[in-house]
Design an enzyme around this catalytic site. Structure first.
Site, PDB file in Angstrom:
ATOM      1  N   HIS A 133       0.843  -1.276  -0.033  1.00 48.53           N
ATOM      2  CA  HIS A 133       0.079  -0.056  -0.013  1.00 48.53           C
ATOM      3  C   HIS A 133       0.759   1.191  -0.125  1.00 48.53           C
ATOM      4  O   HIS A 133       2.182   1.029   0.572  1.00 48.53           O
ATOM      5  CB  HIS A 133      -0.741  -0.059   1.045  1.00 48.53           C
ATOM      6  CG  HIS A 133      -1.823   1.033   1.524  1.00 48.53           C
ATOM      7  ND1 HIS A 133      -1.548   2.346   1.873  1.00 48.53           N
ATOM      8  CD2 HIS A 133      -3.262   0.796   1.390  1.00 48.53           C
ATOM      9  CE1 HIS A 133      -2.847   2.875   1.954  1.00 48.53           C
ATOM     10  NE2 HIS A 133      -3.835   2.251   1.493  1.00 48.53           N
ATOM     11  N   ASP A 163       3.068  -4.770   7.926  1.00 47.12           N
ATOM     12  CA  ASP A 163       1.786  -4.000   7.845  1.00 47.12           C
ATOM     13  C   ASP A 163       0.768  -4.932   8.028  1.00 47.12           C
ATOM     14  O   ASP A 163       0.338  -5.676   7.067  1.00 47.12           O
ATOM     15  CB  ASP A 163       1.632  -3.023   6.495  1.00 47.12           C
ATOM     16  CG  ASP A 163       0.471  -2.375   6.194  1.00 47.12           C
ATOM     17  OD1 ASP A 163      -0.467  -2.797   6.862  1.00 47.12           O
ATOM     18  OD2 ASP A 163       0.453  -1.661   5.320  1.00 47.12           O
ATOM     19  N   GLN A 217      -4.621  -5.414   6.941  1.00 49.40           N
ATOM     20  CA  GLN A 217      -5.549  -6.172   6.341  1.00 49.40           C
ATOM     21  C   GLN A 217      -5.451  -7.722   6.916  1.00 49.40           C
ATOM     22  O   GLN A 217      -6.320  -8.657   6.480  1.00 49.40           O
ATOM     23  CB  GLN A 217      -5.350  -6.309   4.945  1.00 49.40           C
ATOM     24  CG  GLN A 217      -5.542  -5.212   4.210  1.00 49.40           C
ATOM     25  CD  GLN A 217      -6.929  -4.309   4.275  1.00 49.40           C
ATOM     26  OE1 GLN A 217      -7.853  -5.243   4.489  1.00 49.40           O
ATOM     27  NE2 GLN A 217      -7.008  -3.248   3.935  1.00 49.40           N
ATOM     28  N   LYS A 270     -10.505  -0.852  10.454  1.00 46.73           N
ATOM     29  CA  LYS A 270     -10.646  -1.924   9.696  1.00 46.73           C
ATOM     30  C   LYS A 270     -11.065  -3.260  10.464  1.00 46.73           C
ATOM     31  O   LYS A 270     -11.071  -4.472   9.847  1.00 46.73           O
ATOM     32  CB  LYS A 270      -9.269  -2.171   8.900  1.00 46.73           C
ATOM     33  CG  LYS A 270      -8.818  -1.015   7.717  1.00 46.73           C
ATOM     34  CD  LYS A 270      -7.814  -1.372   6.894  1.00 46.73           C
ATOM     35  CE  LYS A 270      -7.382  -0.236   6.318  1.00 46.73           C
ATOM     36  NZ  LYS A 270      -8.037   0.394   5.217  1.00 46.73           N
ATOM     37  N   CYS A 301      -4.523   2.613  -3.783  1.00 44.92           N
ATOM     38  CA  CYS A 301      -3.525   3.103  -3.031  1.00 44.92           C
ATOM     39  C   CYS A 301      -2.554   2.024  -3.031  1.00 44.92           C
ATOM     40  O   CYS A 301      -1.535   1.969  -2.169  1.00 44.92           O
ATOM     41  CB  CYS A 301      -3.932   3.423  -1.325  1.00 44.92           C
ATOM     42  SG  CYS A 301      -4.937   4.657  -1.052  1.00 44.92           S
TER      43      CYS A 301
HETATM   44  N1  PMP Z   1      -2.024  -0.744   4.616  1.00 43.29           N
HETATM   45  C1  PMP Z   1      -2.745  -1.471   4.153  1.00 43.29           C
HETATM   46  C2  PMP Z   1      -2.362  -3.105   3.669  1.00 43.29           C
HETATM   47  C3  PMP Z   1      -4.082  -1.141   3.933  1.00 43.29           C
HETATM   48  O1  PMP Z   1      -5.132  -1.840   3.371  1.00 43.29           O
HETATM   49  C4  PMP Z   1      -4.519   0.276   4.404  1.00 43.29           C
HETATM   50  C5  PMP Z   1      -5.668   0.896   4.286  1.00 43.29           C
HETATM   51  N2  PMP Z   1      -6.253   0.695   3.120  1.00 43.29           N
HETATM   52  C6  PMP Z   1      -3.551   1.149   4.861  1.00 43.29           C
HETATM   53  C7  PMP Z   1      -2.005   0.516   5.103  1.00 43.29           C
HETATM   54  C8  PMP Z   1      -3.486   2.419   5.649  1.00 43.29           C
HETATM   55  O2  PMP Z   1      -4.226   2.315   6.554  1.00 43.29           O
HETATM   56  P1  PMP Z   1      -5.068   3.640   7.516  1.00 43.29           P
HETATM   57  O3  PMP Z   1      -5.419   4.660   6.168  1.00 43.29           O
HETATM   58  O4  PMP Z   1      -5.772   3.160   8.220  1.00 43.29           O
HETATM   59  O5  PMP Z   1      -3.779   4.351   7.986  1.00 43.29           O
END
Ligand code: PMP
Length: 424
Positions: A140, A217, A220, A243, A381
């Protein structure tokens, strides 16, 4: 709710059976009970943000109507209630990911802030000119851009673990990548764009042989499977509350104590200090060293309640349920024909990324919304993932345990309409 009595700081969760049915569980999410454009809502955008059960909503209401005050400061009753509840929330999230100590859990505003905290706190003292940060091709943007900024500032290099057409990381050359210039490996546990579950233990084992720390990270992963940071061997593990059925504006960075002790603070301010004089400042112990200013108290308490809620259902049971729903979704989309699915890794979480030849993913999303089906369309993203697949965007249905077979049927019916409208 009356608050003229002494309130217990313990959770007010109603007693529920942990083996209640999925349909009963679904009813615990008020937002799912509505209609959108005169259709019952089929919410399939869980990778972007999940929904909150009544228990978590109630916990937030309870906090705001009976416990709110600033934490770690006041001697008065409300401040003690807020502090107790905030500290308990930290214990809950620590136990949820099997952290060895809640002191190693830093509350952040989310995954993004957790990664930026490490980029600053670890990057400033430990990364120098000519060093390398390794990231994976599946990341991401929030696990790419902070490292690009750091590398640019320090004159360091960013290297990428490649992926294959199925969306699996290619680890054949990983050992060779890990030379003495590598200061950190950053990889997601589960890809938000394709659903790939990465072999974290294998990655941490191989990096640790060269004494290189690994940041995972887990945005997910934590909502969808049991996560045990010790068994995974991660050095840093980050995730977001919104999430995992919790509120927005809260997340967690767990890191091994050793790193937290050696890292520099991310932000300066109240609560992160032991003493301040004109000659200098002594920083507070962990976790407070990394929590400058008034934290998101309510959101942290809500996150604790979300961890309790998920834990009560059981993360293994949740993972099994979502695997069933994923199989059903994938099979139904295949049967429909004309749908191209991206991300066919052998280990996959409940994310189905797809397109339909001749139809823009945004049009798919809009037509589905007209039928009450919420999915996401775009690059998620993860533009480098899209570039690797040679596509600008996908439509993405992402599952949670509170989805049901009817949601999937509705998705399929909606896609049938899309195909009819576009004549494809
Ligand atoms: N890493 C991953 C794999 C994500 O899916 C997301 C959110 N789509 C993020 C980071 C960023 O998370 P946040 O916007 O809650 O900081």
């Amino acid at each position: 709710m009356r608050h003229d009595m002494e309130l217990p700081t313990s959770e007010k969760r109603p007693v529920r059976s942990s083996d209640r049915s999925w349909e009963e569980i679904r009813k615990e999410f008020p937002i799912l009970q509505q209609t959108i454009r005169e259709h019952p809502l089929a919410y399939l955008d869980n990778a972007a943000s999940s929904q909150m059960p009544q228990d978590v909503i109630d916990r937030l209401v309870w906090y705001h109507s009976g416990e709110h005050s600033n934490v770690h400061r006041g001697v008065h009753t409300l401040s003690q209630r807020a502090t107790n509840a905030y500290d308990q929330a930290r214990e809950k999230v620590a136990s949820f990911i099997n952290a060895p100590s809640s002191k190693e859990c830093i509350f952040t505003s989310g995954t993004t802030e957790g990664i930026n905290l490490v980029a600053h706190g670890y990057g400033r003292p430990f990364v120098d000119e000519g060093d390398t940060i390794v990231v994976s091709a599946l990341e991401h943007h929030s696990n790419i851009v902070p490292w690009q900024i750091l590398c640019e500032e320090k004159g360091a290099n960013l290297e990428v673990i490649p992926m294959n057409d199925a969306g699996e990381l290619i680890l054949d050359d990983f050992d060779e990548m890990l030379d003495s210039s590598v200061k950190l490996v950053c990889v997601n546990h589960v890809s938000n764009a394709l659903g790939t579950i990465n072999p974290i233990k294998e990655i941490t084992d191989r990096a640790h042989k060269k004494e290189i720390p690994v940041l995972v990270d887990g945005a997910q992963a934590v909502p969808h499977m049991p996560v045990n940071v010790q068994a995974l061997g991660a050095d840093f593990y980050v995730f977001s509350g919104h999430k995992m059925c919790g509120p927005t504006g809260i997340g967690v960075l767990w890191a091994k104590r050793r790193w937290l002790e050696e890292m520099q603070p991310f932000q300066g301010g109240g609560d992160m200090i032991l003493s301040v004089t004109w000659e200098g400042t002594t920083y507070n112990d962990i976790p407070f060293k990394f929590e400058a200013g008034t934290p998101s108290i309510a959101a942290a308490i809500g996150l604790g309640a979300a961890a309790d809620y998920l834990d009560h259902i059981g993360m293994s049971r949740i993972a099994e349920r979502e695997a069933e729903l994923l199989t059903r979704t994938t099979e139904r989309l295949k049967a429909l024909g004309g749908i191209r699915c991206f991300g066919t890794a052998s280990e996959k979480a409940g994310v189905v990324s797809f397109d339909i030849d001749g139809v823009h993913p945004h049009d798919i999303g809009t037509i589905l919304d007209n039928e009450g089906v919420a999915i996401r369309a775009g690059h998620h993203c993860a533009q480098p993932v899209m570039d690797r697949l040679g596509i600008p965007a996908t439509a993405r249905a992402s599952l949670a345990f509170y989805n049901n077979e009817a949601d999937i049927d509705r998705l399929v019916a909606g896609l049938y309409s899309v195909k009819e409208i576009f004549g494809v």
